[in-house]
Design a protein around this motif. Structure first.
Motif, short mmCIF file in Angstrom:
data_model
loop_
_atom_site.label_atom_id
_atom_site.label_comp_id
_atom_site.label_asym_id
_atom_site.label_seq_id
_atom_site.Cartn_x
_atom_site.Cartn_y
_atom_site.Cartn_z
N PRO A 22 -33.53 -25.10 8.24
CA PRO A 22 -32.07 -25.27 8.25
C PRO A 22 -31.56 -25.91 9.53
CG PRO A 22 -32.66 -22.94 7.92
CD PRO A 22 -33.93 -23.71 8.03
N ARG A 23 -32.32 -25.77 10.62
CA ARG A 23 -31.92 -26.43 11.88
C ARG A 23 -31.99 -27.94 11.74
NH1 ARG A 23 -36.12 -23.34 15.65
NH2 ARG A 23 -37.33 -23.89 13.82
N PHE A 24 -32.96 -28.41 10.95
CA PHE A 24 -33.07 -29.85 10.74
C PHE A 24 -31.89 -30.36 9.94
CE2 PHE A 24 -34.81 -33.58 8.40
CZ PHE A 24 -34.89 -34.43 9.50
N THR A 25 -31.55 -29.65 8.88
CA THR A 25 -30.39 -30.02 8.07
C THR A 25 -29.13 -30.01 8.93
OG1 THR A 25 -31.47 -29.01 6.16
CG2 THR A 25 -29.13 -29.46 5.96
N ALA A 26 -28.99 -29.00 9.77
CA ALA A 26 -27.83 -28.94 10.67
C ALA A 26 -27.85 -30.08 11.68
CB ALA A 26 -27.81 -27.59 11.40
N LEU A 28 -29.03 -33.06 11.17
CA LEU A 28 -28.61 -34.27 10.46
C LEU A 28 -27.08 -34.32 10.34
CD1 LEU A 28 -31.26 -34.42 7.59
CD2 LEU A 28 -31.17 -35.83 9.67
N GLU A 29 -26.51 -33.18 10.07
CA GLU A 29 -25.04 -33.10 9.97
C GLU A 29 -24.38 -33.37 11.32
OE1 GLU A 29 -21.55 -32.91 7.96
OE2 GLU A 29 -23.55 -32.86 7.06
N SER A 30 -24.92 -32.80 12.38
CA SER A 30 -24.33 -33.02 13.70
C SER A 30 -24.51 -34.48 14.14
CB SER A 30 -24.89 -32.05 14.74
OG SER A 30 -26.27 -32.24 14.91
N TYR A 31 -25.63 -35.10 13.77
CA TYR A 31 -25.83 -36.52 14.08
C TYR A 31 -24.80 -37.36 13.33
CZ TYR A 31 -28.19 -40.89 15.17
OH TYR A 31 -28.48 -42.15 15.63
N LYS A 32 -24.62 -37.04 12.06
CA LYS A 32 -23.63 -37.76 11.24
C LYS A 32 -22.24 -37.65 11.85
CE LYS A 32 -21.66 -36.86 6.89
NZ LYS A 32 -21.77 -36.23 5.60
N ASN A 33 -21.94 -36.49 12.45
CA ASN A 33 -20.64 -36.26 13.08
C ASN A 33 -20.60 -36.76 14.53
OD1 ASN A 33 -19.54 -35.06 10.79
ND2 ASN A 33 -20.40 -33.08 11.34
N LYS A 34 -21.66 -37.44 14.94
CA LYS A 34 -21.78 -38.01 16.29
C LYS A 34 -21.75 -36.96 17.40
CE LYS A 34 -20.15 -42.35 14.70
NZ LYS A 34 -19.65 -43.59 14.85
N ASP A 35 -22.19 -35.76 17.06
CA ASP A 35 -22.34 -34.70 18.04
C ASP A 35 -23.81 -34.70 18.47
OD1 ASP A 35 -22.35 -32.46 19.66
OD2 ASP A 35 -21.39 -31.14 18.18
N PHE A 36 -24.15 -35.69 19.31
CA PHE A 36 -25.55 -35.91 19.67
C PHE A 36 -26.10 -34.81 20.57
CE2 PHE A 36 -23.60 -40.15 18.99
CZ PHE A 36 -24.17 -40.38 17.75
N PHE A 37 -25.25 -34.22 21.38
CA PHE A 37 -25.69 -33.11 22.23
C PHE A 37 -26.16 -31.94 21.35
CE2 PHE A 37 -24.95 -29.26 24.78
CZ PHE A 37 -25.79 -29.55 25.86
N LYS A 38 -25.37 -31.60 20.34
CA LYS A 38 -25.74 -30.52 19.43
C LYS A 38 -27.01 -30.90 18.65
CE LYS A 38 -24.02 -27.58 15.71
NZ LYS A 38 -22.92 -27.31 14.79
N THR A 39 -27.10 -32.15 18.26
CA THR A 39 -28.29 -32.62 17.55
C THR A 39 -29.54 -32.35 18.38
OG1 THR A 39 -26.99 -34.36 16.48
CG2 THR A 39 -29.38 -34.64 16.48
N ILE A 40 -29.46 -32.69 19.66
CA ILE A 40 -30.59 -32.47 20.55
C ILE A 40 -30.90 -30.99 20.67
CG2 ILE A 40 -31.32 -32.64 22.98
CD1 ILE A 40 -29.78 -35.36 23.02
N GLN A 41 -29.88 -30.17 20.82
CA GLN A 41 -30.09 -28.71 20.93
C GLN A 41 -30.79 -28.16 19.69
OE1 GLN A 41 -25.98 -27.51 21.69
NE2 GLN A 41 -26.61 -26.79 23.71
N LEU A 42 -30.48 -28.69 18.53
CA LEU A 42 -31.10 -28.22 17.30
C LEU A 42 -32.53 -28.73 17.14
CD1 LEU A 42 -28.00 -28.70 15.00
CD2 LEU A 42 -29.11 -26.50 15.48
N LEU A 43 -32.80 -29.94 17.64
CA LEU A 43 -34.12 -30.54 17.42
C LEU A 43 -35.17 -30.12 18.45
CD1 LEU A 43 -33.01 -34.09 16.29
CD2 LEU A 43 -34.24 -32.40 14.92
#
Length: 164
Positions: A22-26, A28-43
């Motif tokens: 589910p972190r990966f799915t999240a 992808l959603e944060s990347y789509k929303n251009k929240d790259f910092f959150k994307t990094i935190q999740l990945l």
């Protein structure tokens, strides 16, 4: 019998793959929303938990690229390339993009030229490769023109040329 063994092996390998986290799915959603910092935190935890999943590394490197963390992005793309999976060719292109952003145009060009020699590139990779090579060629041309102006003592023309 061989086919049955191959099918059992393939089925075992497929089940050995981690279920979509589910972190990966999240991420992808944060990347789509251009929240790259959150994307990094999740990945980051995902690449630690599943270091062989090139998609996680690729997406992490892309998010780092978007935040202009080019050295970190290059390290991520290098990991994807070393895994030699589905994303390795495109990672070479994205690594070249990061190098270009850092002003390392010759190294970026060398990477792309080496990739261009590789047989069996997909149409998508070929299209990305062509576009990136054209962009680097344009940068080289503009830099060359600016250098001519600079050497001729026409500094304002050199500066104007680089701004375009």
């Amino acid at each position: 019998m061989r086919l049955l063994i191959s099918l059992i092996f393939l089925n075992t390998c497929l089940w050995a793959q981690p279920a979509e986290d589910p972190r990966f799915t999240a991420s992808l959603e944060s990347y789509k929303n251009k929240d790259f910092f959150k994307t990094i935190q999740l990945l980051i935890p995902l690449v630690k938990d599943y270091p062989q999943r090139s998609i996680y590394w690729f997406n992490l490197a892309n998010a780092q690229f978007m935040l202009k963390k080019y050295n970190a992005a290059i390290a991520g793309f290098n990991k994807v390339i070393s895994l030699n999976g589905n994303f390795s060719d495109v990672s070479i292109i994205y690594k070249a993009k990061a190098l270009k952003k850092m002003g390392q145009h010759e190294e970026a060009t060398e990477l792309l030229e080496k990739l261009d020699l590789k047989p069996n590139l997909t149409k998508g990779v070929k299209a990305l490769l062509t576009a990136e090579k054209e962009e680097l060629d344009e940068i080289s041309f503009v830099e060359g023109e600016a250098l001519k102006f600079y050497r001729a003592g026409q500094w304002s023309k050199a500066e104007s040329s680089l701004k375009t």
